[in-house]
Design an enzyme around this catalytic site. Structure first.
Site, short mmCIF file in Angstrom:
data_model
loop_
_atom_site.label_atom_id
_atom_site.label_comp_id
_atom_site.label_asym_id
_atom_site.label_seq_id
_atom_site.Cartn_x
_atom_site.Cartn_y
_atom_site.Cartn_z
N ARG A 91 0.83 -1.20 0.00
CA ARG A 91 0.00 0.00 0.00
C ARG A 91 0.86 1.25 0.00
NH1 ARG A 91 -2.99 -3.34 3.62
NH2 ARG A 91 -5.00 -3.92 2.76
N PRO A 124 -2.37 4.59 0.30
CA PRO A 124 -2.35 4.12 1.69
C PRO A 124 -3.22 5.05 2.54
CG PRO A 124 -0.26 5.16 1.12
CD PRO A 124 -1.08 5.19 -0.12
N VAL A 125 -4.30 4.50 3.06
CA VAL A 125 -5.38 5.34 3.56
C VAL A 125 -4.98 6.26 4.71
CG1 VAL A 125 -6.39 3.61 5.12
CG2 VAL A 125 -7.83 5.35 4.12
N ASP A 151 -10.65 -4.21 8.33
CA ASP A 151 -9.82 -5.25 8.96
C ASP A 151 -10.49 -5.74 10.24
OD1 ASP A 151 -6.92 -4.17 7.54
OD2 ASP A 151 -8.51 -2.75 7.91
N ARG A 154 -13.27 -8.02 9.37
CA ARG A 154 -12.74 -9.33 8.99
C ARG A 154 -12.36 -10.12 10.25
NH1 ARG A 154 -9.00 -6.64 4.30
NH2 ARG A 154 -10.42 -6.94 2.55
N ARG A 156 -13.57 -9.81 13.33
CA ARG A 156 -14.74 -10.22 14.11
C ARG A 156 -15.45 -11.40 13.45
NH1 ARG A 156 -18.11 -4.97 15.29
NH2 ARG A 156 -19.35 -6.39 16.56
N HIS A 178 -3.39 0.76 8.27
CA HIS A 178 -4.12 -0.18 7.41
C HIS A 178 -3.09 -0.74 6.44
CE1 HIS A 178 -7.10 -1.98 4.86
NE2 HIS A 178 -6.77 -1.22 3.82
N THR A 235 -10.13 -5.35 -4.26
CA THR A 235 -11.15 -5.58 -3.22
C THR A 235 -12.08 -4.37 -3.23
OG1 THR A 235 -10.24 -4.43 -1.30
CG2 THR A 235 -9.27 -6.56 -1.83
P1 NAD Z 1 -10.34 2.09 -9.63
O1 NAD Z 1 -9.17 2.23 -10.52
O2 NAD Z 1 -11.42 1.13 -9.99
O3 NAD Z 1 -11.03 3.52 -9.43
C1 NAD Z 1 -10.32 4.70 -9.22
C2 NAD Z 1 -11.13 5.84 -9.80
O4 NAD Z 1 -10.47 7.06 -9.47
C3 NAD Z 1 -11.24 5.77 -11.33
O5 NAD Z 1 -12.60 5.86 -11.72
C4 NAD Z 1 -10.44 6.98 -11.78
O6 NAD Z 1 -10.93 7.57 -12.99
C5 NAD Z 1 -10.61 7.92 -10.58
N1 NAD Z 1 -9.62 8.98 -10.53
C6 NAD Z 1 -8.28 8.90 -10.76
N2 NAD Z 1 -7.73 10.11 -10.65
C7 NAD Z 1 -8.72 10.98 -10.33
C8 NAD Z 1 -8.76 12.38 -10.08
N3 NAD Z 1 -7.66 13.13 -10.15
N4 NAD Z 1 -9.94 12.93 -9.80
C9 NAD Z 1 -11.08 12.18 -9.74
N5 NAD Z 1 -11.10 10.86 -9.96
C10 NAD Z 1 -9.93 10.27 -10.27
O7 NAD Z 1 -9.74 1.76 -8.19
P2 NAD Z 1 -10.53 1.12 -6.97
O8 NAD Z 1 -10.41 -0.36 -7.02
O9 NAD Z 1 -11.88 1.74 -6.89
O10 NAD Z 1 -9.63 1.62 -5.73
C11 NAD Z 1 -9.62 2.98 -5.34
C12 NAD Z 1 -8.73 3.20 -4.14
O11 NAD Z 1 -9.27 2.54 -2.98
C13 NAD Z 1 -7.31 2.60 -4.29
O12 NAD Z 1 -6.39 3.50 -3.75
C14 NAD Z 1 -7.36 1.33 -3.48
O13 NAD Z 1 -6.11 0.91 -3.04
C15 NAD Z 1 -8.24 1.81 -2.34
N6 NAD Z 1 -8.81 0.76 -1.48
C16 NAD Z 1 -8.88 1.02 -0.16
C17 NAD Z 1 -9.37 0.08 0.72
C18 NAD Z 1 -9.42 0.40 2.20
O14 NAD Z 1 -9.67 -0.48 3.04
N7 NAD Z 1 -9.19 1.63 2.59
C19 NAD Z 1 -9.83 -1.16 0.26
C20 NAD Z 1 -9.77 -1.40 -1.12
C21 NAD Z 1 -9.25 -0.44 -1.98
#
Ligand code: NAD
Length: 317
Positions: A91, A124-125, A151, A154, A156, A178, A235
């Site tokens: 991440r 990375p959130v 997490d 998951r 629990r 995370h 995911t």
């Molecule tokens: P994805 O590629 O399907 O979607 C990303 C979207 O962001 C796309 O539609 C893209 O056009 C848009 N985007 C990119 N640059 C942009 C900008 N400047 N302005 C507006 N929109 C923009 O990706 P995803 O699978 O939806 O994942 C998104 C994020 O969520 C990733 O960083 C991923 O790692 C994260 N994620 C976090 C968790 C968590 O627990 N926090 C879990 C899963 C995924």
């Protein structure tokens, strides 16, 4: 916050964003949902698709593809925009790519006059949440990340399966980054009010097996995202539902305890870091960071996780 019109703006209509939007619709969690993406056509298509399901839902949510000016009167802006994790990529590897994306989002959101709560999911959130706070200049209590909420869910679920107890009666948390340095403070894990470590000697679970199994569960939780990415590239359903849960806690002024990414300001002896810890969430965002009674070893683990995050953040300055 207006009780009559709960407005959410979602930035990033990819897999995570739309899983969240679909979950919001199915749980009737807001009244107005605005979709924004750098790919405007995608946001428009997603709005059409969701609207076509309205007749089958119990919601009369207003859903449309919008602009940053629509954030002005929103209660929550949720950021899911960015680049998804690639197989094998950590991440933290994503950090530099996503920091630039956030500049192009947080500035126009703030310029709209937005005065609500930022909720961040992009990885990375913990670091992206801190970047959002810095760029917006908002009070840190109004900027939160999804942190270790998923997490913890998951954990629990897996503990519920193992101990044969309803996961709703399992009170245990994953805390920290995370990511790879997250961990379970087992001293604080309970079934109802009974410490899980005490259960290890009870009933059908012999002590060594129980401790090994707890370690196994902790590892499984930590590696879950890698496994899912390996199997299906990304995911999204779980995080979509975790974001919906956080949204409902905010819009419903619930005072619910969720492990979100929050700024520590002396809590756990730490500061200048956003990290996943149990917090009380209400309409103002983070009402309070709950300080668990960690053992010295657990405090050290949390300190190491904070150090990892501070180092990464400083790496991009
Ligand atoms: P994805 O590629 O399907 O979607 C990303 C979207 O962001 C796309 O539609 C893209 O056009 C848009 N985007 C990119 N640059 C942009 C900008 N400047 N302005 C507006 N929109 C923009 O990706 P995803 O699978 O939806 O994942 C998104 C994020 O969520 C990733 O960083 C991923 O790692 C994260 N994620 C976090 C968790 C968590 O627990 N926090 C879990 C899963 C995924």
């Amino acid at each position: 916050m207006r009780a009559d019109k709960r407005k959410v703006v979602l930035v990033g209509t990819g897999m995570v964003g739309m899983s969240y939007a679909y979950s919001l619709l199915n749980q009737n969690a807001c009244d107005e949902l605005v979709l924004i993406d750098v790919n405007k056509q995608r946001a428009e298509g997603e709005a059409m698709d969701l609207n076509h399901g309205l007749a089958f839902s119990s919601s009369n949510m207003k859903i449309y593809a919008g602009e940053y000016r629509d954030c002005k009167d929103a209660d929550i802006v949720v950021i899911c925009a960015g680049v998804a994790q690639k197989p094998g990529e950590t991440r933290l590897d994503l950090l530099k790519r996503n920091a630039a994306v956030f500049q192009s989002i947080v500035e126009p959101v703030s310029a709209s006059g937005f005065n609500g709560i930022f909720l961040v999911a992009t990885n990375p959130v913990d670091i992206m949440t801190r970047i959002t706070c810095e760029l917006s200049g908002f009070n840190p209590r109004r900027v939160l990340g999804s942190g270790t909420a998923l997490d913890t869910a998951r954990l629990r679920y897996l503990l519920g399966e193992y101990l044969e107890v309803d996961p709703r009666n399992v009170h245990a948390y994953v805390i920290g980054e995370h990511g790879d340095s997250e961990f379970v403070p087992w001293s604080q894990a309970m079934v109802a009010t009974k410490p899980i470590l005490e259960l290890c000697g009870d009933g059908g679970h012999s002590a060594p097996v129980c401790h090994d199994k707890l370690d196994e569960i902790e590892t499984e939780v930590r590696e879950a995202a890698y496994k899912i990415i390996e199997a299906k590239k990304a995911t999204y359903y779980g995080i979509g539902m975790a974001l919906t849960r956080i949204t409902k806690a905010i819009l419903g002024d619930e005072h619910s305890v969720l492990t979100v990414s929050a700024m520590l300001r002396g809590d756990y002896g730490q500061r200048d870091v956003f990290i996943g810890v149990p917090c009380i969430i209400n309409q103002n965002g983070i009402q309070k960071v709950l300080t668990l009674s960690l053992t010295d070893e657990e405090k050290e683990k949390l300190g190491q996780s904070c150090d990892t995050l501070r180092e990464s953040y400083e790496g991009i300055l």
